[in-house]
Design a protein around this motif. Structure first.
Motif, PDB file in Angstrom:
ATOM      1  N   ILE A 211       0.833  -1.153   0.053  1.00  0.00           N
ATOM      2  CA  ILE A 211       0.064  -0.039   0.024  1.00  0.00           C
ATOM      3  C   ILE A 211       0.839   1.435   0.012  1.00  0.00           C
ATOM      4  N   LEU A 212       1.835   1.247   0.928  1.00  0.00           N
ATOM      5  CA  LEU A 212       2.623   2.486   0.954  1.00  0.00           C
ATOM      6  C   LEU A 212       3.452   2.576  -0.379  1.00  0.00           C
ATOM      7  N   TRP A 213       4.150   1.670  -0.781  1.00  0.00           N
ATOM      8  CA  TRP A 213       4.900   1.548  -2.593  1.00  0.00           C
ATOM      9  C   TRP A 213       3.807   2.267  -3.180  1.00  0.00           C
ATOM     10  N   THR A 214       2.697   1.919  -3.218  1.00  0.00           N
ATOM     11  CA  THR A 214       1.451   2.061  -4.447  1.00  0.00           C
ATOM     12  C   THR A 214       1.286   3.542  -4.112  1.00  0.00           C
ATOM     13  N   ILE A 215       1.085   4.223  -3.046  1.00  0.00           N
ATOM     14  CA  ILE A 215       0.793   5.485  -2.751  1.00  0.00           C
ATOM     15  C   ILE A 215       1.974   6.340  -3.258  1.00  0.00           C
ATOM     16  N   TYR A 216       3.047   6.007  -2.830  1.00  0.00           N
ATOM     17  CA  TYR A 216       4.007   7.033  -3.269  1.00  0.00           C
ATOM     18  C   TYR A 216       4.504   6.732  -4.662  1.00  0.00           C
ATOM     19  N   SER A 217       4.599   5.556  -5.032  1.00  0.00           N
ATOM     20  CA  SER A 217       5.091   5.571  -6.859  1.00  0.00           C
ATOM     21  C   SER A 217       4.189   6.221  -7.628  1.00  0.00           C
ATOM     22  N   GLY A 218       2.769   6.234  -7.148  1.00  0.00           N
ATOM     23  CA  GLY A 218       1.802   6.807  -8.248  1.00  0.00           C
ATOM     24  C   GLY A 218       1.201   8.416  -7.856  1.00  0.00           C
ATOM     25  N   GLY A 219       1.706   8.580  -6.419  1.00  0.00           N
ATOM     26  CA  GLY A 219       1.273   9.881  -6.033  1.00  0.00           C
ATOM     27  C   GLY A 219      -0.296   9.754  -5.747  1.00  0.00           C
ATOM     28  N   LEU A 220      -0.630   8.804  -5.209  1.00  0.00           N
ATOM     29  CA  LEU A 220      -2.049   8.600  -4.711  1.00  0.00           C
ATOM     30  C   LEU A 220      -2.611   9.360  -3.559  1.00  0.00           C
ATOM     31  N   ARG A 221      -3.842   9.566  -3.424  1.00  0.00           N
ATOM     32  CA  ARG A 221      -4.670  10.065  -2.179  1.00  0.00           C
ATOM     33  C   ARG A 221      -4.906   8.792  -1.368  1.00  0.00           C
ATOM     34  N   ILE A 222      -5.324   8.690  -0.171  1.00  0.00           N
ATOM     35  CA  ILE A 222      -5.481   7.703   0.560  1.00  0.00           C
ATOM     36  C   ILE A 222      -6.788   6.987   0.212  1.00  0.00           C
ATOM     37  N   SER A 223      -7.782   7.962  -0.172  1.00  0.00           N
ATOM     38  CA  SER A 223      -8.985   7.326  -0.709  1.00  0.00           C
ATOM     39  C   SER A 223      -9.067   6.696  -1.933  1.00  0.00           C
ATOM     40  N   GLU A 224      -7.930   7.143  -2.688  1.00  0.00           N
ATOM     41  CA  GLU A 224      -7.749   6.317  -4.101  1.00  0.00           C
ATOM     42  C   GLU A 224      -7.065   5.069  -4.166  1.00  0.00           C
ATOM     43  N   VAL A 225      -6.094   4.980  -3.075  1.00  0.00           N
ATOM     44  CA  VAL A 225      -5.658   3.610  -2.928  1.00  0.00           C
ATOM     45  C   VAL A 225      -6.455   2.569  -2.551  1.00  0.00           C
ATOM     46  N   ILE A 226      -7.169   3.057  -1.639  1.00  0.00           N
ATOM     47  CA  ILE A 226      -8.204   1.894  -1.176  1.00  0.00           C
ATOM     48  C   ILE A 226      -9.500   1.524  -2.188  1.00  0.00           C
ATOM     49  N   ASN A 227      -9.654   2.542  -2.981  1.00  0.00           N
ATOM     50  CA  ASN A 227     -10.620   2.327  -4.179  1.00  0.00           C
ATOM     51  C   ASN A 227     -10.157   1.716  -5.195  1.00  0.00           C
ATOM     52  N   LEU A 255       2.552   3.476 -13.523  1.00  0.00           N
ATOM     53  CA  LEU A 255       2.812   2.240 -12.915  1.00  0.00           C
ATOM     54  C   LEU A 255       4.344   1.897 -12.672  1.00  0.00           C
ATOM     55  N   SER A 256       4.851   2.007 -11.724  1.00  0.00           N
ATOM     56  CA  SER A 256       6.411   1.970 -11.584  1.00  0.00           C
ATOM     57  C   SER A 256       6.683   0.454 -11.805  1.00  0.00           C
ATOM     58  N   PRO A 257       7.678   0.209 -12.642  1.00  0.00           N
ATOM     59  CA  PRO A 257       8.102  -1.432 -12.996  1.00  0.00           C
ATOM     60  C   PRO A 257       8.615  -1.905 -11.610  1.00  0.00           C
TER      61      PRO A 257
END
Length: 376
Positions: A211-227, A255-257
């Protein structure tokens, strides 16, 4: 001459921060507080704060010694709770119904209901249709003075009242055109690249790390990562699809390789069925759970405890700009409607003489001037 003291506001039970008012003349103490990792200056309250821990409390007492006084008064006074009457409950239900039909997000609906309930408690004995604009402005003024609320809460309160009178009572705009605070331009809190890599690798739990890798690697909001749905990860074309983000806008981000192997390991271990990140018993993972393990990761990594999950998004944007990613691409990845919103990150880039050459150096080199620092 009246002697000045440093005022320490005694923290309430479970308070996260220790707040201090440091008079101007205590330069040395203020400098030492400022250098602490968890210190933060609250410009509107004119206070310094630190993480509420026994170590920090002992440090404050040690450096202040006899120059400190403890105050039981609080710079922010809790909002008194009053039981809602039937008219207030009905107003909240009408607002909720209207906002649901307008497809507002659940977070926005809950926030508006919470803010409007404060307003309803004040006018619980009056017909809301008879409340005038002057009454609303007087209420907000008194609320600021008595409870010491900040600009953000003031704006949230106005937005909730505005939503009720505009959408439920169908009042014209002139009625709810209430005076707002002057808009501040704060610089977002950003972690260094070294702190980010340390932080996102701290959790031992595979799902937490993913989850943390996904948030940082794509610049996501917390609501976006759980959606995120499983189908939103497009490994073939190298992007993450963000559906119905803030402002009801769909977008794509990179999407980070480097993220893909971690997501594949996570998928094999947890076998989510629909949402990419699901709870223990199925369904979406919750924002509260993300915040909880994020706070633990901060503590375990020894990173600035003032950071939040959203700090990873700020850090993503700043690090992209530092690495010369086109500002328009950054804007699209973050989902900003205006480039002016994205430009704030140009102010967060670290400034030092290792990254930027001062024009003084260039001029001195051009003129072959000998810099005799002994004369300064």
């Amino acid at each position: 001459m009246k002697q000045s003291y440093i005022i320490l506001f005694k923290p309430l039970p479970n308070a996260k921060r220790i707040k201090l008012k440091i008079p101007y003349e205590f330069h040395d103490i203020r400098s030492r507080i400022k250098k602490m990792d968890s210190s933060y200056w609250h410009p509107h309250q004119k206070l310094w704060s630190l993480v509420n821990s026994p170590e920090n409390m002992e440090y404050i007492k040690a450096i202040c010694k006899t120059k400190i006084r403890v105050s039981h008064a609080q710079p922010y006074r809790p909002i008194p709770k009053v039981r809602m009457n039937e008219a207030g409950i009905e107003a909240l239900l009408k607002l909720e119904k209207t906002l649901i039909l307008k497809r507002y997000s659940q977070n926005t609906i809950q926030n508006y209901k919470s803010m409007l309930s404060i307003f309803l408690m004040k006018f619980r004995d009056r017909d809301l249709a008879q409340v005038e604009r002057q009454d609303i402005e007087s209420f907000i003024f008194d609320f600021i003075k008595k409870n010491g609320i900040g600009e953000s809460m003031q704006n949230q309160l106005i937005n909730a009242i505005k939503a009720y009178y505009e959408h439920v009572l169908k009042r014209p705009k002139a009625f709810y055109n209430i005076e707002r605070p002057k808009k501040a331009s704060p610089i977002p809190n950003v972690l260094s690249e070294q702190d980010v890599i340390k932080l996102i690798n701290t959790p031992e739990n595979l799902k937490h790390k993913a989850i943390l890798w996904t948030i940082y690697s794509g610049g996501l909001r917390i609501s976006e990562v759980i959606n995120l749905r499983i189908e939103d990860i497009n490994s073939k074309d190298g992007y993450i699809f963000i559906k119905d983000s803030k402002g009801k806008r769909d977008r794509k981000t990179v999407l980070s390789p480097s993220l893909l192997p971690l997501l594949r390991s996570y998928y094999i271990s947890y076998k989510p069925s629909y949402w990419l990140f699901e709870g223990r018993f199925g369904g979406q993972y919750t924002q509260g759970s993300v915040r909880k393990f994020f706070r633990k990761a901060l503590e375990d990594a020894g990173i600035n405890p003032w950071a939040t999950v959203h700090t990873l998004r700020h850090s993503f944007a700043t690090h992209c700009i530092m690495n010369n990613v086109n500002l328009r691409h950054v804007q699209n990845m973050l989902g900003h409607a205006s480039p002016r919103t994205t430009q704030i990150y140009t102010k967060t880039i670290e400034i030092n003489n290792k990254k930027i050459n001062s024009p003084l150096d260039r001029l001195l080199n051009m003129s072959n001037f000998t810099n005799n620092t002994q004369q300064v």
